[in-house]
Motif scaffolding. Structure first.
Motif, PDB file in Angstrom:
ATOM      1  N   UNK A  16       0.809  -1.218   0.000  1.00 23.61           N
ATOM      2  CA  UNK A  16       0.000   0.000   0.000  1.00 23.61           C
ATOM      3  C   UNK A  16       0.841   1.266   0.000  1.00 23.61           C
ATOM      4  N   UNK A  17       2.076   1.179   0.394  1.00 25.05           N
ATOM      5  CA  UNK A  17       2.940   2.361   0.390  1.00 25.05           C
ATOM      6  C   UNK A  17       3.519   2.617  -0.998  1.00 25.05           C
ATOM      7  N   UNK A  18       3.417   1.643  -1.875  1.00 25.95           N
ATOM      8  CA  UNK A  18       3.988   1.762  -3.211  1.00 25.95           C
ATOM      9  C   UNK A  18       3.173   2.743  -4.052  1.00 25.95           C
ATOM     10  N   UNK A  19       3.846   3.585  -4.823  1.00 28.82           N
ATOM     11  CA  UNK A  19       3.170   4.535  -5.706  1.00 28.82           C
ATOM     12  C   UNK A  19       3.124   4.006  -7.134  1.00 28.82           C
ATOM     13  N   UNK A  20       3.523   2.762  -7.341  1.00 27.71           N
ATOM     14  CA  UNK A  20       3.568   2.200  -8.692  1.00 27.71           C
ATOM     15  C   UNK A  20       2.181   1.776  -9.150  1.00 27.71           C
ATOM     16  N   UNK A  21       2.020   1.610 -10.475  1.00 31.42           N
ATOM     17  CA  UNK A  21       0.741   1.148 -11.006  1.00 31.42           C
ATOM     18  C   UNK A  21       0.319  -0.219 -10.445  1.00 31.42           C
ATOM     19  N   UNK A  22       1.279  -0.985  -9.950  1.00 34.48           N
ATOM     20  CA  UNK A  22       0.960  -2.306  -9.416  1.00 34.48           C
ATOM     21  C   UNK A  22       0.065  -2.206  -8.184  1.00 34.48           C
ATOM     22  N   UNK A  23       0.141  -1.107  -7.497  1.00 31.30           N
ATOM     23  CA  UNK A  23      -0.687  -0.941  -6.302  1.00 31.30           C
ATOM     24  C   UNK A  23      -2.159  -1.075  -6.658  1.00 31.30           C
ATOM     25  N   UNK A  24      -2.522  -0.641  -7.825  1.00 32.01           N
ATOM     26  CA  UNK A  24      -3.922  -0.684  -8.247  1.00 32.01           C
ATOM     27  C   UNK A  24      -4.203  -1.845  -9.195  1.00 32.01           C
ATOM     28  N   UNK A  25      -3.206  -2.655  -9.513  1.00 29.30           N
ATOM     29  CA  UNK A  25      -3.342  -3.755 -10.476  1.00 29.30           C
ATOM     30  C   UNK A  25      -3.800  -3.221 -11.831  1.00 29.30           C
ATOM     31  N   UNK A  26      -3.199  -2.117 -12.250  1.00 32.19           N
ATOM     32  CA  UNK A  26      -3.622  -1.455 -13.481  1.00 32.19           C
ATOM     33  C   UNK A  26      -3.461  -2.311 -14.725  1.00 32.19           C
ATOM     34  N   UNK A  27      -2.402  -3.120 -14.789  1.00 32.88           N
ATOM     35  CA  UNK A  27      -2.212  -3.947 -15.980  1.00 32.88           C
ATOM     36  C   UNK A  27      -3.432  -4.829 -16.205  1.00 32.88           C
ATOM     37  N   UNK A  28      -3.892  -5.469 -15.160  1.00 28.16           N
ATOM     38  CA  UNK A  28      -5.044  -6.367 -15.263  1.00 28.16           C
ATOM     39  C   UNK A  28      -6.327  -5.588 -15.562  1.00 28.16           C
ATOM     40  N   UNK A  29      -6.537  -4.470 -14.876  1.00 28.60           N
ATOM     41  CA  UNK A  29      -7.761  -3.686 -15.074  1.00 28.60           C
ATOM     42  C   UNK A  29      -7.823  -3.136 -16.494  1.00 28.60           C
ATOM     43  N   UNK A  30      -6.715  -2.602 -16.974  1.00 22.66           N
ATOM     44  CA  UNK A  30      -6.677  -2.057 -18.333  1.00 22.66           C
ATOM     45  C   UNK A  30      -6.925  -3.164 -19.355  1.00 22.66           C
ATOM     46  N   UNK A  31      -6.342  -4.337 -19.138  1.00 20.51           N
ATOM     47  CA  UNK A  31      -6.550  -5.457 -20.054  1.00 20.51           C
ATOM     48  C   UNK A  31      -8.017  -5.891 -20.052  1.00 20.51           C
ATOM     49  N   UNK A  32      -8.636  -5.951 -18.875  1.00 22.83           N
ATOM     50  CA  UNK A  32     -10.047  -6.335 -18.794  1.00 22.83           C
ATOM     51  C   UNK A  32     -10.943  -5.292 -19.462  1.00 22.83           C
ATOM     52  N   UNK A  33     -10.613  -4.017 -19.284  1.00 20.71           N
ATOM     53  CA  UNK A  33     -11.386  -2.963 -19.946  1.00 20.71           C
ATOM     54  C   UNK A  33     -11.241  -3.056 -21.465  1.00 20.71           C
ATOM     55  N   UNK A  34     -10.034  -3.414 -21.942  1.00 18.94           N
ATOM     56  CA  UNK A  34      -9.816  -3.574 -23.378  1.00 18.94           C
ATOM     57  C   UNK A  34     -10.706  -4.698 -23.908  1.00 18.94           C
ATOM     58  N   UNK A  35     -10.751  -5.835 -23.213  1.00 16.00           N
ATOM     59  CA  UNK A  35     -11.588  -6.953 -23.648  1.00 16.00           C
ATOM     60  C   UNK A  35     -13.056  -6.533 -23.658  1.00 16.00           C
ATOM     61  N   UNK A  36     -13.481  -5.810 -22.623  1.00 21.90           N
ATOM     62  CA  UNK A  36     -14.863  -5.334 -22.565  1.00 21.90           C
ATOM     63  C   UNK A  36     -15.154  -4.403 -23.733  1.00 21.90           C
ATOM     64  N   UNK A  37     -14.234  -3.481 -23.991  1.00 16.80           N
ATOM     65  CA  UNK A  37     -14.423  -2.468 -25.031  1.00 16.80           C
ATOM     66  C   UNK A  37     -14.413  -3.086 -26.425  1.00 16.80           C
ATOM     67  N   UNK A  38     -13.520  -4.045 -26.664  1.00 14.63           N
ATOM     68  CA  UNK A  38     -13.335  -4.564 -28.013  1.00 14.63           C
ATOM     69  C   UNK A  38     -14.133  -5.828 -28.313  1.00 14.63           C
ATOM     70  N   UNK A  39     -14.504  -6.578 -27.276  1.00 13.97           N
ATOM     71  CA  UNK A  39     -15.152  -7.862 -27.540  1.00 13.97           C
ATOM     72  C   UNK A  39     -16.464  -8.032 -26.792  1.00 13.97           C
ATOM     73  N   UNK A  40     -16.386  -8.117 -25.489  1.00 12.29           N
ATOM     74  CA  UNK A  40     -17.537  -8.480 -24.680  1.00 12.29           C
ATOM     75  C   UNK A  40     -18.694  -7.500 -24.791  1.00 12.29           C
ATOM     76  N   UNK A  41     -18.407  -6.210 -24.662  1.00 16.50           N
ATOM     77  CA  UNK A  41     -19.455  -5.186 -24.641  1.00 16.50           C
ATOM     78  C   UNK A  41     -19.220  -4.128 -25.706  1.00 16.50           C
ATOM     79  N   UNK A  42     -18.759  -4.550 -26.846  1.00 17.11           N
ATOM     80  CA  UNK A  42     -18.439  -3.608 -27.913  1.00 17.11           C
ATOM     81  C   UNK A  42     -19.685  -2.844 -28.345  1.00 17.11           C
TER      82      UNK A  42
END
Length: 169
Positions: A16-42
């Motif tokens: 929780x003290x880390x200021x890196x994107x990993x603190x928020x799991x951004x890689x996974x969230x961005x990837x899931x949003x991409x799948x939603x945007x391009x495939x699942x809920x296009x």
């Protein structure tokens, strides 16, 4: 094109003290949003992105309608009998063109392959129908304002110090 979502184990530390994107799991969230945007809920039809109605334009439409309905209060205070109708007409022309465009944009998100959204001509007719109701809407607003003023004790003038002089005397 199908893309992989990184598994939970590939995300970095959740310190929780880390200021890196990993603190928020951004890689996974961005990837899931991409799948939603391009495939699942296009929401793209034929691979083409559609422009949604604009909040800023809708706000400008509401402001323009207010100016057209109450031009001396919300439009230009220096309007007179000679130019007020020109101001109202010009304001409505601009506002209704914008409204028609926004209705058409919004309708593109309503339809599907079986039931398409509004065609441009239908958006024009819907806007025309709305515009024809504006005199009645103004009448209702005036009626509501009068009723609120009469029924609102805070809207009544109170005498604080002595009699108030009548400017018509």
């Amino acid at each position: 094109m199908k893309r992989e979502i990184p598994p939970q184990s590939q995300t970095l530390s959740t310190d929780s003290a880390s200021a890196s994107p990993a603190r928020w799991h951004l890689d996974r969230i961005v990837a899931e949003l991409r799948v939603s945007r391009e495939e699942t809920h296009s929401i793209r039809r034929d691979g083409e992105a559609r422009r949604a109605p604009s909040r800023d334009v809708l706000e400008a439409i509401l402001n323009g309608l207010t100016e057209a309905l109450f031009p001396r209060h919300y439009g230009q205070s220096d309007l007179d009998g000679e130019n007020i109708d020109y101001f109202v007409g010009n304001t409505l022309s601009i506002v209704l063109d914008s409204l028609c465009d926004q209705i058409h944009r919004g309708a593109l998100f309503v339809g599907d392959d079986l039931l398409p959204g509004l065609r441009r001509e239908e958006a024009i007719e819907l806007t025309r129908s709305f515009a024809s109701q504006l005199p009645a809407v103004r009448g209702l607003l005036i009626s509501d304002l009068r009723a609120a003023f009469v029924g609102d004790p805070a809207a009544r003038i109170k005498r604080i110090r002595g009699p108030v002089e009548d400017p018509h005397d």
